[in-house]
Design a protein around this motif. Structure first.
Motif, PDB file in Angstrom:
ATOM      1  N   ALA A 152       0.820  -1.210   0.000  1.00  0.00           N
ATOM      2  CA  ALA A 152       0.000   0.000   0.000  1.00  0.00           C
ATOM      3  C   ALA A 152       0.851   1.256   0.000  1.00  0.00           C
ATOM      4  O   ALA A 152       1.999   1.248   0.437  1.00  0.00           O
ATOM      5  CB  ALA A 152      -0.914   0.002   1.230  1.00  0.00           C
ATOM      6  N   THR A 153       0.255   2.324  -0.499  1.00  0.00           N
ATOM      7  CA  THR A 153       0.776   3.674  -0.326  1.00  0.00           C
ATOM      8  C   THR A 153      -0.225   4.368   0.600  1.00  0.00           C
ATOM      9  O   THR A 153      -1.116   3.722   1.145  1.00  0.00           O
ATOM     10  CB  THR A 153       0.867   4.417  -1.672  1.00  0.00           C
ATOM     11  N   ARG A 154      -0.130   5.668   0.725  1.00  0.00           N
ATOM     12  CA  ARG A 154      -1.100   6.369   1.573  1.00  0.00           C
ATOM     13  C   ARG A 154      -2.517   6.308   1.024  1.00  0.00           C
ATOM     14  O   ARG A 154      -3.479   6.274   1.771  1.00  0.00           O
ATOM     15  CB  ARG A 154      -0.688   7.835   1.735  1.00  0.00           C
ATOM     16  N   SER A 155      -2.649   6.288  -0.302  1.00  0.00           N
ATOM     17  CA  SER A 155      -3.992   6.382  -0.876  1.00  0.00           C
ATOM     18  C   SER A 155      -4.389   5.203  -1.754  1.00  0.00           C
ATOM     19  O   SER A 155      -5.513   5.158  -2.245  1.00  0.00           O
ATOM     20  CB  SER A 155      -4.096   7.668  -1.702  1.00  0.00           C
ATOM     21  N   GLU A 156      -3.503   4.250  -1.980  1.00  0.00           N
ATOM     22  CA  GLU A 156      -3.807   3.105  -2.837  1.00  0.00           C
ATOM     23  C   GLU A 156      -3.364   1.814  -2.163  1.00  0.00           C
ATOM     24  O   GLU A 156      -2.373   1.795  -1.434  1.00  0.00           O
ATOM     25  CB  GLU A 156      -3.096   3.235  -4.188  1.00  0.00           C
ATOM     26  N   ILE A 157      -4.108   0.753  -2.443  1.00  0.00           N
ATOM     27  CA  ILE A 157      -3.734  -0.563  -1.926  1.00  0.00           C
ATOM     28  C   ILE A 157      -3.664  -1.522  -3.111  1.00  0.00           C
ATOM     29  O   ILE A 157      -4.497  -1.484  -4.007  1.00  0.00           O
ATOM     30  CB  ILE A 157      -4.698  -1.040  -0.812  1.00  0.00           C
ATOM     31  N   TYR A 158      -2.628  -2.349  -3.118  1.00  0.00           N
ATOM     32  CA  TYR A 158      -2.325  -3.230  -4.241  1.00  0.00           C
ATOM     33  C   TYR A 158      -2.440  -4.679  -3.788  1.00  0.00           C
ATOM     34  O   TYR A 158      -1.752  -5.103  -2.865  1.00  0.00           O
ATOM     35  CB  TYR A 158      -0.909  -2.989  -4.752  1.00  0.00           C
ATOM     36  N   LEU A 159      -3.302  -5.432  -4.435  1.00  0.00           N
ATOM     37  CA  LEU A 159      -3.506  -6.835  -4.130  1.00  0.00           C
ATOM     38  C   LEU A 159      -2.887  -7.669  -5.241  1.00  0.00           C
ATOM     39  O   LEU A 159      -3.162  -7.441  -6.419  1.00  0.00           O
ATOM     40  CB  LEU A 159      -5.010  -7.135  -4.020  1.00  0.00           C
ATOM     41  N   GLY A 160      -2.055  -8.623  -4.865  1.00  0.00           N
ATOM     42  CA  GLY A 160      -1.478  -9.565  -5.820  1.00  0.00           C
ATOM     43  C   GLY A 160      -2.128 -10.922  -5.622  1.00  0.00           C
ATOM     44  O   GLY A 160      -2.166 -11.438  -4.508  1.00  0.00           O
ATOM     45  N   LEU A 161      -2.659 -11.497  -6.679  1.00  0.00           N
ATOM     46  CA  LEU A 161      -3.292 -12.808  -6.633  1.00  0.00           C
ATOM     47  C   LEU A 161      -2.460 -13.740  -7.505  1.00  0.00           C
ATOM     48  O   LEU A 161      -2.501 -13.665  -8.735  1.00  0.00           O
ATOM     49  CB  LEU A 161      -4.742 -12.706  -7.104  1.00  0.00           C
ATOM     50  N   CYS A 162      -1.685 -14.610  -6.852  1.00  0.00           N
ATOM     51  CA  CYS A 162      -0.563 -15.284  -7.493  1.00  0.00           C
ATOM     52  C   CYS A 162      -0.739 -16.793  -7.601  1.00  0.00           C
ATOM     53  O   CYS A 162      -1.507 -17.393  -6.868  1.00  0.00           O
ATOM     54  CB  CYS A 162       0.707 -14.983  -6.703  1.00  0.00           C
ATOM     55  N   TRP A 163       0.049 -17.390  -8.498  1.00  0.00           N
ATOM     56  CA  TRP A 163       0.073 -18.838  -8.673  1.00  0.00           C
ATOM     57  C   TRP A 163       1.452 -19.247  -9.202  1.00  0.00           C
ATOM     58  O   TRP A 163       2.221 -18.417  -9.656  1.00  0.00           O
ATOM     59  CB  TRP A 163      -1.030 -19.293  -9.628  1.00  0.00           C
ATOM     60  N   GLY A 164       1.723 -20.545  -9.113  1.00  0.00           N
ATOM     61  CA  GLY A 164       2.966 -21.092  -9.654  1.00  0.00           C
ATOM     62  C   GLY A 164       4.127 -21.017  -8.684  1.00  0.00           C
ATOM     63  O   GLY A 164       3.989 -21.278  -7.496  1.00  0.00           O
ATOM     64  N   ASN A 165       5.284 -20.626  -9.201  1.00  0.00           N
ATOM     65  CA  ASN A 165       6.516 -20.540  -8.422  1.00  0.00           C
ATOM     66  C   ASN A 165       6.582 -19.172  -7.736  1.00  0.00           C
ATOM     67  O   ASN A 165       6.604 -18.141  -8.415  1.00  0.00           O
ATOM     68  CB  ASN A 165       7.724 -20.735  -9.350  1.00  0.00           C
ATOM     69  N   PRO A 166       6.650 -19.144  -6.394  1.00  0.00           N
ATOM     70  CA  PRO A 166       6.672 -17.850  -5.700  1.00  0.00           C
ATOM     71  C   PRO A 166       7.850 -16.965  -6.084  1.00  0.00           C
ATOM     72  O   PRO A 166       7.756 -15.743  -5.993  1.00  0.00           O
ATOM     73  CB  PRO A 166       6.759 -18.243  -4.218  1.00  0.00           C
ATOM     74  N   LYS A 167       8.943 -17.546  -6.530  1.00  0.00           N
ATOM     75  CA  LYS A 167      10.117 -16.749  -6.898  1.00  0.00           C
ATOM     76  C   LYS A 167       9.987 -16.173  -8.310  1.00  0.00           C
ATOM     77  O   LYS A 167      10.650 -15.211  -8.655  1.00  0.00           O
ATOM     78  CB  LYS A 167      11.375 -17.623  -6.784  1.00  0.00           C
ATOM     79  N   GLU A 168       9.084 -16.737  -9.115  1.00  0.00           N
ATOM     80  CA  GLU A 168       8.967 -16.321 -10.513  1.00  0.00           C
ATOM     81  C   GLU A 168       7.631 -15.672 -10.856  1.00  0.00           C
ATOM     82  O   GLU A 168       7.445 -15.203 -11.968  1.00  0.00           O
ATOM     83  CB  GLU A 168       9.160 -17.544 -11.434  1.00  0.00           C
ATOM     84  N   CYS A 169       6.701 -15.625  -9.917  1.00  0.00           N
ATOM     85  CA  CYS A 169       5.338 -15.213 -10.258  1.00  0.00           C
ATOM     86  C   CYS A 169       5.234 -13.770 -10.750  1.00  0.00           C
ATOM     87  O   CYS A 169       4.270 -13.416 -11.414  1.00  0.00           O
ATOM     88  CB  CYS A 169       4.398 -15.458  -9.089  1.00  0.00           C
ATOM     89  N   TYR A 170       6.204 -12.926 -10.441  1.00  0.00           N
ATOM     90  CA  TYR A 170       6.153 -11.525 -10.883  1.00  0.00           C
ATOM     91  C   TYR A 170       6.896 -11.307 -12.204  1.00  0.00           C
ATOM     92  O   TYR A 170       6.968 -10.188 -12.693  1.00  0.00           O
ATOM     93  CB  TYR A 170       6.732 -10.605  -9.808  1.00  0.00           C
ATOM     94  N   CYS A 171       7.472 -12.364 -12.764  1.00  0.00           N
ATOM     95  CA  CYS A 171       8.243 -12.267 -14.012  1.00  0.00           C
ATOM     96  C   CYS A 171       7.350 -12.618 -15.192  1.00  0.00           C
ATOM     97  O   CYS A 171       6.754 -13.700 -15.229  1.00  0.00           O
ATOM     98  CB  CYS A 171       9.435 -13.224 -13.974  1.00  0.00           C
ATOM     99  N   GLY A 172       7.270 -11.718 -16.151  1.00  0.00           N
ATOM    100  CA  GLY A 172       6.435 -11.947 -17.323  1.00  0.00           C
ATOM    101  C   GLY A 172       6.815 -13.199 -18.093  1.00  0.00           C
ATOM    102  O   GLY A 172       5.951 -13.878 -18.656  1.00  0.00           O
ATOM    103  N   TRP A 173       8.106 -13.544 -18.129  1.00  0.00           N
ATOM    104  CA  TRP A 173       8.551 -14.713 -18.884  1.00  0.00           C
ATOM    105  C   TRP A 173       8.048 -16.024 -18.280  1.00  0.00           C
ATOM    106  O   TRP A 173       8.049 -17.055 -18.946  1.00  0.00           O
ATOM    107  CB  TRP A 173      10.080 -14.739 -19.003  1.00  0.00           C
TER     108      TRP A 173
END
Length: 195
Positions: A152-173
């Motif tokens: 979160a920031t002061r005015s926004e909150i970001y939710l990540g809904l993930c699957w697969g490998n926790p170390k790779e889930c944020y990588c587009g490849w």
């Protein structure tokens, strides 16, 4: 005696500092980078530092797997006066199988925190150009996710809904085997903050 997660983080920090001070030398860097032009542009000294640290970090990852040492660290997230403690994989460590189970176990509390925080906010699917979405679409993502994260920031909150490998889930490849739907809750249009 097995090292703890925090001890491994401290060891990696010391090793990174030693590598950048030039105290670690790796002589075989030229054959590690397939592009000789890039290799020459970066220089053998910098490549040596990078690969020396990478090799050491790979050894730490193997140690984690061999001794079942978690790569998770816990940190707080605060939004609208509420705080939640949540796990995440440390950027320099790897996830062991038990870590994914811990991430999944924390999901229920993370989703509850998110739901209690979004009243009066508009929902957006993160991307190059965020697209406004609705709660039913987000609920479908929640049902499909293996685990969730939140920031979160002061005015926004970001939710990540993930699957697969926790170390790779944020990588587009890594998509579609691993991935993460990122949802932004904001008063109006999301800010330009990269998440």
């Amino acid at each position: 005696m097995t090292y703890t997660t925090q001890e491994l983080i401290d060891i990696l920090d010391q090793e990174l500092k030693a590598a950048w001070r030039g105290e670690r030398v790796l002589l075989s860097t030229d054959d590690r980078l397939a592009n000789p032009v890039v290799s020459k542009a970066i220089g053998a000294d910098k490549l040596s530092k990078v690969f020396a640290y990478k090799d050491f970090r790979d050894q730490i990852h193997q140690y984690q797997r061999d001794h079942n040492v978690s790569g998770l660290v816990w940190h707080p997230c605060t939004f609208k006066g509420q705080t939640i403690q949540l796990p995440e994989i440390h950027p320099d460590l790897t996830a062991i199988p038990a870590d994914k189970a811990t991430l999944a176990a924390a999901t229920k509390n993370i989703i509850q925190f998110w739901r209690s925080s979004i009243d009066g906010l508009r929902l957006w699917k993160a991307g190059h150009d965020p697209i406004e979405t609705d709660i039913s679409t987000v609920e479908a993502y929640i049902r499909e996710a293996e685990w969730a994260d939140i920031s979160a920031t002061r005015s926004e909150i970001y939710l990540g809904l993930c699957w697969g490998n926790p170390k790779e889930c944020y990588c587009g490849w890594a998509y579609p085997e691993s991935g993460c739907h990122r949802i932004i809750a904001a008063i109006a249009e999301p800010s330009a903050i990269k998440i």
